[in-house]
Design a protein around this motif. Structure first.
Motif, PDB file in Angstrom:
ATOM      1  N   ASP A 100       0.819  -1.215   0.000  1.00 65.99           N
ATOM      2  CA  ASP A 100       0.000   0.000   0.000  1.00 65.99           C
ATOM      3  C   ASP A 100       0.856   1.271   0.000  1.00 65.99           C
ATOM      4  OD1 ASP A 100      -2.528  -1.381   0.123  1.00 65.99           O
ATOM      5  OD2 ASP A 100      -2.031  -1.867   2.204  1.00 65.99           O
ATOM      6  N   TYR A 101       1.985   1.223   0.678  1.00 66.20           N
ATOM      7  CA  TYR A 101       2.865   2.384   0.748  1.00 66.20           C
ATOM      8  C   TYR A 101       4.202   1.953   1.343  1.00 66.20           C
ATOM      9  CZ  TYR A 101       0.575   2.380   5.379  1.00 66.20           C
ATOM     10  OH  TYR A 101       0.036   2.012   6.589  1.00 66.20           O
ATOM     11  N   THR A 102       5.161   2.862   1.343  1.00 65.37           N
ATOM     12  CA  THR A 102       6.464   2.609   1.968  1.00 65.37           C
ATOM     13  C   THR A 102       6.544   3.360   3.304  1.00 65.37           C
ATOM     14  OG1 THR A 102       7.571   4.528   1.006  1.00 65.37           O
ATOM     15  CG2 THR A 102       7.520   2.508  -0.328  1.00 65.37           C
ATOM     16  N   TYR A 103       7.573   3.068   4.042  1.00 66.56           N
ATOM     17  CA  TYR A 103       7.782   3.789   5.300  1.00 66.56           C
ATOM     18  C   TYR A 103       7.950   5.286   5.034  1.00 66.56           C
ATOM     19  CZ  TYR A 103       9.404   4.594  10.088  1.00 66.56           C
ATOM     20  OH  TYR A 103       9.520   5.038  11.383  1.00 66.56           O
ATOM     21  N   ARG A 104       8.570   5.641   3.901  1.00 70.86           N
ATOM     22  CA  ARG A 104       8.733   7.067   3.579  1.00 70.86           C
ATOM     23  C   ARG A 104       7.379   7.762   3.463  1.00 70.86           C
ATOM     24  NH1 ARG A 104      12.365   6.839  -0.156  1.00 70.86           N
ATOM     25  NH2 ARG A 104      14.044   7.764   1.069  1.00 70.86           N
ATOM     26  N   GLU A 105       6.418   7.098   2.838  1.00 75.20           N
ATOM     27  CA  GLU A 105       5.081   7.674   2.727  1.00 75.20           C
ATOM     28  C   GLU A 105       4.404   7.752   4.094  1.00 75.20           C
ATOM     29  OE1 GLU A 105       3.201   6.217  -1.337  1.00 75.20           O
ATOM     30  OE2 GLU A 105       4.647   4.771  -0.556  1.00 75.20           O
ATOM     31  N   LEU A 106       4.694   6.783   4.958  1.00 73.75           N
ATOM     32  CA  LEU A 106       4.163   6.825   6.318  1.00 73.75           C
ATOM     33  C   LEU A 106       4.599   8.106   7.028  1.00 73.75           C
ATOM     34  CD1 LEU A 106       2.630   5.118   8.518  1.00 73.75           C
ATOM     35  CD2 LEU A 106       4.888   4.312   9.247  1.00 73.75           C
ATOM     36  N   ILE A 107       5.804   8.553   6.764  1.00 69.50           N
ATOM     37  CA  ILE A 107       6.326   9.792   7.361  1.00 69.50           C
ATOM     38  C   ILE A 107       5.597  11.015   6.813  1.00 69.50           C
ATOM     39  CG2 ILE A 107       8.370  11.277   7.617  1.00 69.50           C
ATOM     40  CD1 ILE A 107      10.079   8.736   7.172  1.00 69.50           C
ATOM     41  N   ASN A 108       5.413  11.042   5.486  1.00 71.22           N
ATOM     42  CA  ASN A 108       5.053  12.289   4.808  1.00 71.22           C
ATOM     43  C   ASN A 108       3.591  12.421   4.403  1.00 71.22           C
ATOM     44  OD1 ASN A 108       7.789  13.256   4.813  1.00 71.22           O
ATOM     45  ND2 ASN A 108       8.233  11.802   3.172  1.00 71.22           N
ATOM     46  N   ASP A 109       2.875  11.310   4.338  1.00 73.51           N
ATOM     47  CA  ASP A 109       1.506  11.348   3.837  1.00 73.51           C
ATOM     48  C   ASP A 109       0.518  11.424   5.007  1.00 73.51           C
ATOM     49  OD1 ASP A 109      -0.962  10.988   2.659  1.00 73.51           O
ATOM     50  OD2 ASP A 109      -0.337   9.304   1.394  1.00 73.51           O
ATOM     51  N   ASN A 110      -0.125  12.567   5.152  1.00 75.65           N
ATOM     52  CA  ASN A 110      -1.034  12.777   6.279  1.00 75.65           C
ATOM     53  C   ASN A 110      -2.379  12.074   6.105  1.00 75.65           C
ATOM     54  OD1 ASN A 110       0.803  14.374   7.709  1.00 75.65           O
ATOM     55  ND2 ASN A 110       0.177  16.223   6.613  1.00 75.65           N
ATOM     56  N   THR A 111      -2.626  11.494   4.929  1.00 75.67           N
ATOM     57  CA  THR A 111      -3.887  10.781   4.718  1.00 75.67           C
ATOM     58  C   THR A 111      -3.830   9.337   5.239  1.00 75.67           C
ATOM     59  OG1 THR A 111      -3.314   9.952   2.501  1.00 75.67           O
ATOM     60  CG2 THR A 111      -4.308  12.158   2.641  1.00 75.67           C
ATOM     61  N   ILE A 112      -2.634   8.847   5.541  1.00 72.21           N
ATOM     62  CA  ILE A 112      -2.503   7.476   6.049  1.00 72.21           C
ATOM     63  C   ILE A 112      -3.043   7.428   7.478  1.00 72.21           C
ATOM     64  CG2 ILE A 112      -0.882   5.646   6.708  1.00 72.21           C
ATOM     65  CD1 ILE A 112       0.888   6.551   4.379  1.00 72.21           C
ATOM     66  N   GLU A 113      -3.922   6.478   7.738  1.00 72.19           N
ATOM     67  CA  GLU A 113      -4.570   6.378   9.045  1.00 72.19           C
ATOM     68  C   GLU A 113      -3.828   5.416   9.968  1.00 72.19           C
ATOM     69  OE1 GLU A 113      -8.501   5.098   8.059  1.00 72.19           O
ATOM     70  OE2 GLU A 113      -9.167   7.102   7.457  1.00 72.19           O
ATOM     71  N   ASN A 114      -4.111   5.534  11.268  1.00 74.08           N
ATOM     72  CA  ASN A 114      -3.613   4.600  12.292  1.00 74.08           C
ATOM     73  C   ASN A 114      -2.089   4.485  12.301  1.00 74.08           C
ATOM     74  OD1 ASN A 114      -6.354   3.910  12.952  1.00 74.08           O
ATOM     75  ND2 ASN A 114      -6.366   2.550  11.177  1.00 74.08           N
ATOM     76  N   LYS A 115      -1.432   5.626  12.209  1.00 72.97           N
ATOM     77  CA  LYS A 115       0.029   5.593  12.132  1.00 72.97           C
ATOM     78  C   LYS A 115       0.665   4.997  13.392  1.00 72.97           C
ATOM     79  CE  LYS A 115       0.910   9.190   8.706  1.00 72.97           C
ATOM     80  NZ  LYS A 115       1.774  10.324   8.323  1.00 72.97           N
ATOM     81  N   GLU A 116       0.069   5.251  14.536  1.00 72.39           N
ATOM     82  CA  GLU A 116       0.634   4.693  15.773  1.00 72.39           C
ATOM     83  C   GLU A 116       0.601   3.165  15.736  1.00 72.39           C
ATOM     84  OE1 GLU A 116       0.098   4.846  20.647  1.00 72.39           O
ATOM     85  OE2 GLU A 116      -0.886   6.361  19.390  1.00 72.39           O
ATOM     86  N   GLU A 117      -0.505   2.590  15.276  1.00 76.07           N
ATOM     87  CA  GLU A 117      -0.612   1.133  15.181  1.00 76.07           C
ATOM     88  C   GLU A 117       0.385   0.574  14.177  1.00 76.07           C
ATOM     89  OE1 GLU A 117      -3.095   3.224  15.245  1.00 76.07           O
ATOM     90  OE2 GLU A 117      -4.357   2.615  16.922  1.00 76.07           O
TER      91      GLU A 117
END
Length: 252
Positions: free
Chosen positions: A117-134
């Protein structure tokens, strides 16, 4: 000078690897902006990834010919090791390298394509990704499992982890595998292995606390140590970037 191929695969014949490499040369599906050519190849209804490593300089041509394993071979063998220890990575299929009597020529690593679905880099920069803490807690558990298997990933940068949501859980796949160490990893080294992942402190608050919980260690100390290594890495990275920019301005 006579050319020799060095090749290894559990599942593919040499003839089929040659066919895949022919399709690689025709493929326009480039992955990433890398000094190595990485392309998606369609083969018998499956998506594969072929990585053609940059031809090394004269010194490394000799080293890879006589003294060291090539990046392609290391990528393949490291991926096999990861799979043997149930650590996520796109399934390794083959490596092939060409040498002549005195020098190393070129090399290729072939793996399956890992849907994600995405990379760790997108996890950092994409604010639309949900449940980042999980996601970060699950990723930390993945790291803990990797370290428990005595695997230290040297190129653990944010673009090298693929993330896929499966139901209510997350799966992680490591790519760019040619640089790894295998040893009984001390706790401080384990925390250092997070240093390249993100410049954002809040992410380390979560990962450091979760890694401490899994390890039975002090959360505050773990977070502080992890963040200290990260700050040193960031300082070094930006210093190097400024130096390159200055050199470019001088010689342009």
């Amino acid at each position: 000078m006579s050319m020799v191929e060095r090749f290894e695969s559990i599942t593919l014949s040499r003839k089929r690897v040659h066919h895949i490499l022919q399709n690689f040369k025709k493929s326009s599906q480039q992955l990433g902006d890398d000094r190595n050519a990485i392309r998606i190849v369609e083969d018998k209804g499956k998506k594969l990834v072929v990585k053609s490593f940059k031809i090394p300089n004269a010194v490394n041509k000799l080293a890879y010919r006589f003294l060291r394993d090539s990046k392609a071979k290391r990528s393949y063998e490291n991926a096999v090791y990861l799979q043997q220890h149930n650590i996520g990575t796109p399934a390794p299929l083959a490596y092939l390298e060409r040498v002549d009597t005195l020098s190393f020529k070129d090399s290729y690593y072939i793996s399956e394509y890992a849907e994600h679905d995405y990379t760790y880099r997108e996890l950092i920069n994409d604010n639309t990704i949900e449940n980042k803490e999980e996601v970060l807690k699950a990723f930390t558990a993945f790291m803990f499992k990797m370290h428990e298997a005595h695997i230290y990933f040297l190129d653990h940068s944010p673009g090298n982890t693929l993330i896929k949501k499966v139901g209510d859980s997350y799966e992680f796949f490591l790519v760019d595998l040619n640089r790894m160490k295998f040893y009984d990893i001390p706790y401080e080294d384990r925390l250092k292995n997070f240093e390249r992942l993100s410049p954002k402190k809040w992410m380390y608050d979560i990962m450091g606390a979760e890694y401490a919980r899994l390890s039975g260690k002090d959360p505050a100390e773990s977070i502080a140590t992890m963040w200290s290594y990260t700050q040193k890495f960031q300082e070094k990275y930006h210093r190097k970037k400024r130096f390159k920019k200055k050199l470019k301005s001088i010689f342009s």
